[in-house]
Motif scaffolding. Structure first.
Motif, PDB file in Angstrom:
ATOM      1  N   UNK A  62       4.201  -4.558 -17.223  1.00 20.22           N
ATOM      2  CA  UNK A  62       5.640  -4.357 -17.317  1.00 20.22           C
ATOM      3  C   UNK A  62       6.249  -5.332 -18.328  1.00 20.22           C
ATOM      4  N   UNK A  63       5.820  -6.587 -18.275  1.00 18.79           N
ATOM      5  CA  UNK A  63       6.332  -7.584 -19.212  1.00 18.79           C
ATOM      6  C   UNK A  63       5.938  -7.226 -20.647  1.00 18.79           C
ATOM      7  N   UNK A  64       4.706  -6.821 -20.838  1.00 18.24           N
ATOM      8  CA  UNK A  64       4.238  -6.494 -22.188  1.00 18.24           C
ATOM      9  C   UNK A  64       4.963  -5.274 -22.753  1.00 18.24           C
ATOM     10  N   UNK A  65       5.166  -4.254 -21.926  1.00 14.88           N
ATOM     11  CA  UNK A  65       5.846  -3.042 -22.400  1.00 14.88           C
ATOM     12  C   UNK A  65       7.306  -3.305 -22.759  1.00 14.88           C
ATOM     13  N   UNK A 123      14.846 -15.146 -17.566  1.00 17.72           N
ATOM     14  CA  UNK A 123      15.149 -16.539 -17.898  1.00 17.72           C
ATOM     15  C   UNK A 123      16.628 -16.864 -17.755  1.00 17.72           C
ATOM     16  N   UNK A 124      17.485 -15.848 -17.882  1.00 16.61           N
ATOM     17  CA  UNK A 124      18.933 -16.050 -17.743  1.00 16.61           C
ATOM     18  C   UNK A 124      19.415 -15.901 -16.308  1.00 16.61           C
ATOM     19  N   UNK A 125      18.473 -15.865 -15.371  1.00 12.55           N
ATOM     20  CA  UNK A 125      18.778 -15.740 -13.936  1.00 12.55           C
ATOM     21  C   UNK A 125      19.502 -14.442 -13.602  1.00 12.55           C
ATOM     22  N   UNK A 126      19.183 -13.383 -14.321  1.00 11.07           N
ATOM     23  CA  UNK A 126      19.725 -12.048 -14.059  1.00 11.07           C
ATOM     24  C   UNK A 126      18.580 -11.170 -13.557  1.00 11.07           C
ATOM     25  N   UNK A 127      18.861 -10.390 -12.508  1.00 12.87           N
ATOM     26  CA  UNK A 127      17.834  -9.495 -11.971  1.00 12.87           C
ATOM     27  C   UNK A 127      17.832  -8.169 -12.728  1.00 12.87           C
ATOM     28  N   UNK A 128      16.658  -7.810 -13.218  1.00 15.22           N
ATOM     29  CA  UNK A 128      16.450  -6.504 -13.824  1.00 15.22           C
ATOM     30  C   UNK A 128      15.364  -5.767 -13.050  1.00 15.22           C
ATOM     31  N   UNK A 129      15.484  -4.444 -13.037  1.00 17.41           N
ATOM     32  CA  UNK A 129      14.566  -3.619 -12.257  1.00 17.41           C
ATOM     33  C   UNK A 129      13.821  -2.674 -13.192  1.00 17.41           C
ATOM     34  N   UNK A 130      12.488  -2.759 -13.151  1.00 20.23           N
ATOM     35  CA  UNK A 130      11.640  -1.927 -13.996  1.00 20.23           C
ATOM     36  C   UNK A 130      10.759  -1.054 -13.113  1.00 20.23           C
ATOM     37  N   UNK A 131      10.630   0.183 -13.484  1.00 19.36           N
ATOM     38  CA  UNK A 131       9.796   1.107 -12.722  1.00 19.36           C
ATOM     39  C   UNK A 131       8.356   0.608 -12.691  1.00 19.36           C
ATOM     40  N   UNK A 132       7.758   0.630 -11.519  1.00 22.49           N
ATOM     41  CA  UNK A 132       6.361   0.211 -11.373  1.00 22.49           C
ATOM     42  C   UNK A 132       5.402   1.300 -11.826  1.00 22.49           C
ATOM     43  N   UNK A 133       5.957   2.443 -12.254  1.00 33.07           N
ATOM     44  CA  UNK A 133       5.129   3.541 -12.741  1.00 33.07           C
ATOM     45  C   UNK A 133       5.108   3.628 -14.264  1.00 33.07           C
ATOM     46  N   UNK A 134       6.268   3.395 -14.913  1.00 35.12           N
ATOM     47  CA  UNK A 134       6.324   3.545 -16.376  1.00 35.12           C
ATOM     48  C   UNK A 134       7.023   2.372 -17.066  1.00 35.12           C
ATOM     49  N   UNK A 135       7.447   1.362 -16.325  1.00 32.70           N
ATOM     50  CA  UNK A 135       8.055   0.135 -16.869  1.00 32.70           C
ATOM     51  C   UNK A 135       9.436   0.357 -17.482  1.00 32.70           C
ATOM     52  N   UNK A 136      10.068   1.496 -17.224  1.00 37.73           N
ATOM     53  CA  UNK A 136      11.399   1.760 -17.771  1.00 37.73           C
ATOM     54  C   UNK A 136      12.449   0.987 -16.973  1.00 37.73           C
ATOM     55  N   UNK A 137      13.395   0.383 -17.694  1.00 36.73           N
ATOM     56  CA  UNK A 137      14.464  -0.407 -17.072  1.00 36.73           C
ATOM     57  C   UNK A 137      15.441   0.497 -16.328  1.00 36.73           C
ATOM     58  N   UNK A 138      15.749   0.145 -15.095  1.00 38.34           N
ATOM     59  CA  UNK A 138      16.744   0.865 -14.299  1.00 38.34           C
ATOM     60  C   UNK A 138      18.115   0.245 -14.541  1.00 38.34           C
ATOM     61  N   UNK A 139      19.034   0.997 -15.086  1.00 34.79           N
ATOM     62  CA  UNK A 139      20.367   0.489 -15.384  1.00 34.79           C
ATOM     63  C   UNK A 139      21.117   0.156 -14.091  1.00 34.79           C
ATOM     64  N   UNK A 144       0.827  -1.216   0.000  1.00 34.47           N
ATOM     65  CA  UNK A 144       0.000   0.000   0.000  1.00 34.47           C
ATOM     66  C   UNK A 144       0.858   1.262   0.000  1.00 34.47           C
ATOM     67  N   UNK A 145       2.058   1.194   0.570  1.00 35.35           N
ATOM     68  CA  UNK A 145       2.958   2.343   0.570  1.00 35.35           C
ATOM     69  C   UNK A 145       3.834   2.390  -0.678  1.00 35.35           C
ATOM     70  N   UNK A 146       4.042   1.235  -1.311  1.00 35.92           N
ATOM     71  CA  UNK A 146       4.818   1.217  -2.555  1.00 35.92           C
ATOM     72  C   UNK A 146       4.032   1.851  -3.703  1.00 35.92           C
ATOM     73  N   UNK A 147       2.717   1.653  -3.699  1.00 34.65           N
ATOM     74  CA  UNK A 147       1.814   2.245  -4.674  1.00 34.65           C
ATOM     75  C   UNK A 147       2.223   1.973  -6.121  1.00 34.65           C
ATOM     76  N   UNK A 148       2.339   0.709  -6.506  1.00 35.90           N
ATOM     77  CA  UNK A 148       2.666   0.415  -7.911  1.00 35.90           C
ATOM     78  C   UNK A 148       1.499   0.786  -8.822  1.00 35.90           C
ATOM     79  N   UNK A 149       1.809   1.404  -9.943  1.00 39.24           N
ATOM     80  CA  UNK A 149       0.781   1.796 -10.904  1.00 39.24           C
ATOM     81  C   UNK A 149       0.521   0.673 -11.900  1.00 39.24           C
ATOM     82  N   UNK A 150       1.589   0.005 -12.330  1.00 35.68           N
ATOM     83  CA  UNK A 150       1.494  -1.035 -13.345  1.00 35.68           C
ATOM     84  C   UNK A 150       1.553  -2.423 -12.699  1.00 35.68           C
TER      85      UNK A 150
END
Length: 482
Positions: A68-71, A96-112, A57-63
């Motif tokens: 996120x997967x579709x975008x 699938x390659x066991x690598x962690x990626x981080x995507x914004x829960x607001x706009x799905x943009x990948x965080x480098x 409830x405090x994280x407030x994800x929009x997507x």
């Protein structure tokens, strides 16, 4: 009465065995004396030892995870979670390659470099240090001298702070937790303990099996040195008593005071020596016995089509949800939801229906997977599953993971499963249970826990010091006889 030849032979063998065991005893007792300083008295302190995630409830994800997967044209993942750091909420996606990626829960943009950034955030959270520079960041997939197997958690990020105390923090980002932390003092103690107590230099030379065999041989020599010393005293105690009485009657100088102290202190600490040797040898023997190659960690691949129900529309209040992930077993995929009281619920990703006793079912599934040999006579039968929320004598704090499900089989074995990471925390069978209990009570003196950790450590140090003193008196006796 025993003949003089028999007495002489026992005495000779005691001296030979004692000399062989002398250097190992000095190594083990001195490093044993250092252990309470490393693990208790000189252990570095840290501001926070447990990370407390905010509720959804405090994280407030929009997507949703589906959006996120579709975008990002992601067709399958291994797992996902929601994390909040640096004033933003992200989907932590294990691809699938066991690598962690981080995507914004607001706009799905990948965080480098998202995983590195999250590890750094957690390290600063645990230390409550927001100002010191980061000297180095390493991704660690194996244990080493400073991050030893006793820490269990892998892979981890090693975050090294540029501070006078040389603080290193080990972070497992997948579960947002800390593996361990070391400052300069602790690093020195770790090196001393590793080289002089566990003899890592032997493993570096010939591997773990070589080291364990050598140490077991030395332990056997120590045991025979102890037995032969007690035998010598038993065969010759009347002679020793007679010599002492004559010396007192004549008022002559005690020229064998070193020998007398060696005998007297040896009798006093003989039981302590016996417990150390037996528990240590048993520990090594079980290590040599357990040569079975463990199975790799359970892995899953979840197709986008399996995620029909949105993760943001589950029948649990956002204010209660602390963690949402996915698991796949027995032909179904579920959302695995951990609430603020660490209760774990399972909701089918296609229907949204809750799986009653889902955590028990998943624990059984994982336990079956991690069994490398499934003997029908032992493996099958009545299986009991119960949640473990705190450490005890069988499932000790060294296992790190809580809560876990204990899967108990008819043959008496217990398999401890951490369902949130899908990993086997540890397994305890007949010989493992006996070895574990002997080691914590006979070697680490957990029987003194009732008196407090400080008293227990003092007692164990006095025991180790007694063994060291009797060994040094034995050496002095040998030198004096030359």
């Amino acid at each position: 009465m025993a003949s003089a030849a028999v007495k002489s032979k026992f005495y000779k063998w005691h001296r030979v065995l004692g000399l062989i065991a002398l250097i190992p005893v000095i190594f083990w007792t001195l490093s044993g004396l250092s252990h309470p300083f490393m693990s208790n008295w000189f252990r570095p302190s840290i501001a926070e030892e447990v990370f407390k995630p905010v509720p959804q409830s405090q994280m407030k994800p929009v997507l949703s995870i589906q959006q996120v997967m579709d975008k990002n044209s992601i067709t399958a993942i291994r797992n996902f979670g929601l994390v909040n750091f640096n004033h933003n909420t992200y989907y932590q996606v294990l691809d699938k390659d066991s690598v962690y990626n981080y995507y914004s829960a607001n706009d799905a943009i990948l965080l480098k470099d998202g995983d590195r950034l999250y590890a750094t955030y957690l390290a600063r959270y645990f230390t409550q240090d927001s100002t010191s520079k980061i000297k180095n960041i390493d991704y660690q997939t194996t244990f080493d001298g400073q991050y030893q197997p006793i820490n269990h958690l892998l892979p981890v990020w090693k975050i090294s702070f540029d501070r006078p105390d040389g603080m290193d923090i080990y972070i497992e980002t997948s579960q947002s937790r800390m593996g361990t932390f070391n400052n300069n003092t602790r690093k020195v103690f770790l090196w001393l303990f590793e080289q002089f107590h566990t003899w890592q230099f032997l493993a570096d030379i010939g591997g773990d099996t070589f080291r364990n065999v050598v140490l077991l041989i030395i332990m056997t020599v120590m045991l025979f040195a102890l037995i032969s010393g007690l035998t010598v005293y038993g065969l010759m105690w009347k002679k020793f008593k007679s010599i002492t009485q004559k010396r007192k009657e004549n008022g002559s100088e005690d020229k064998r005071i070193v020998h007398r102290y060696h005998r007297q202190i040896g009798i006093i600490v003989s039981f302590v020596m016996f417990t150390f040797v037996i528990s240590g040898a048993f520990h090594l023997a079980v290590k040599l016995h357990n040569t079975e190659t463990p199975k790799p960690d359970y892995g899953q691949v979840i197709d986008r089509k399996q995620l029909a129900i949105s993760n943001l529309q589950l029948p649990i209040a956002d204010s209660l949800a602390k963690r949402v992930a996915t698991v796949s077993f027995s032909g179904n995929t579920y959302y695995q939801v951990t609430d603020n009281k660490k209760r774990i619920s399972y909701f089918n990703t296609l229907t949204g229906k809750e799986q009653i006793n889902g955590d028990e079912d998943y624990a059984r599934f994982l336990s079956t997977y991690y069994h490398t040999v499934q003997d029908p006579d032992k493996f099958y039968g009545r299986v009991k599953v119960s949640q473990v929320k705190q450490f005890d004598n069988e499932y000790g704090f060294i296992n790190k993971r809580l809560p876990v499900e204990r899967v108990s089989y008819a043959d008496g074995s217990n398999w401890y499963i951490e369902t949130t990471s899908s990993k086997l925390a540890t397994k305890v069978a007949g010989i493992d249970r006996a070895e574990g209990l002997s080691f914590i009570f006979l070697h680490k003196y957990f029987g003194m826990t009732w008196a407090g950790k400080n008293i227990r450590d003092i007692v164990s140090m006095l025991a180790a010091l007694g063994v060291l003193v009797v060994s040094l008196f034995g050496l002095a006796s040998f030198v004096k006889n030359k």
